[in-house]
Design a protein around this motif. Structure first.
Motif, mmCIF file in Angstrom:
data_model
loop_
_atom_site.group_PDB
_atom_site.id
_atom_site.type_symbol
_atom_site.label_atom_id
_atom_site.label_comp_id
_atom_site.label_asym_id
_atom_site.label_seq_id
_atom_site.Cartn_x
_atom_site.Cartn_y
_atom_site.Cartn_z
ATOM 1 N N THR A 1 48.695 7.683 141.513
ATOM 2 C CA THR A 1 49.387 6.720 140.657
ATOM 3 C C THR A 1 48.436 5.607 140.253
ATOM 4 O O THR A 1 48.419 5.174 139.102
ATOM 5 N N THR A 2 47.620 5.174 141.190
ATOM 6 C CA THR A 2 46.660 4.108 140.894
ATOM 7 C C THR A 2 45.672 4.559 139.825
ATOM 8 O O THR A 2 45.339 3.787 138.914
ATOM 9 N N ARG B 1 46.172 6.870 137.526
ATOM 10 C CA ARG B 1 46.885 6.952 136.254
ATOM 11 C C ARG B 1 47.096 5.570 135.655
ATOM 12 O O ARG B 1 46.929 5.366 134.449
ATOM 13 N N ILE B 2 47.437 4.605 136.497
ATOM 14 C CA ILE B 2 47.613 3.226 136.024
ATOM 15 C C ILE B 2 46.295 2.702 135.474
ATOM 16 O O ILE B 2 46.251 2.082 134.402
ATOM 17 N N GLN B 3 45.202 2.956 136.192
ATOM 18 C CA GLN B 3 43.889 2.498 135.738
ATOM 19 C C GLN B 3 43.516 3.139 134.406
ATOM 20 O O GLN B 3 43.010 2.465 133.508
ATOM 21 N N ASN C 1 45.594 4.221 132.137
ATOM 22 C CA ASN C 1 46.443 3.604 131.115
ATOM 23 C C ASN C 1 45.959 2.207 130.754
ATOM 24 O O ASN C 1 45.960 1.816 129.580
#
Length: 118
Positions: A67-68, A70-72, A74
């Protein structure tokens, strides 16, 4: 992928069918557009297939992004878009500023000409 290819073929067929009702030049243009649309759709389908293969490979080998991550990703993409928007805005403002300076210079010249005539 089958759906996308079928859609592309259907769109190309419909475009060619519509072309049968036009002049020869219109038919050629319509056929070119239909083929271009079909090629674009096939390209999109291939890209989606590549993405699906990559995702399946990541899942199979346990390399799924966290998740981290993917957030990065994005955030990085958003930062890139903001940077591009800033550059576009700066270019636009520079262009408009130049146009305003030119317009002001022309107006000044026109006023000076009118004053010289009087």
């Amino acid at each position: 992928m089958k759906k996308l290819c079928a859609t592309a073929m259907l769109m190309a067929s419909l475009g060619l069918l519509a072309a049968c009702q036009d002049s020869p030049e219109d038919k050629m243009e319509s056929a070119r557009e239909s083929m271009s649309d079909a090629a674009e759709n096939i390209g999109d389908a291939m890209e989606d297939t590549g993405d699906a293969i990559e995702q399946r490979t990541d899942e199979a080998f346990g390399n799924e992004p966290t998740t981290t991550e993917r957030i990065q990703d994005n955030l990085d993409a958003a930062g890139d878009r903001i940077g591009e928007a800033y550059e576009d805005s700066a270019d636009y403002l520079e262009e408009k500023g130049e146009q305003a300076r030119e317009s002001a210079a022309e107006a000044r010249d026109n006023i000076e000409e009118r004053l010289d005539r009087e």
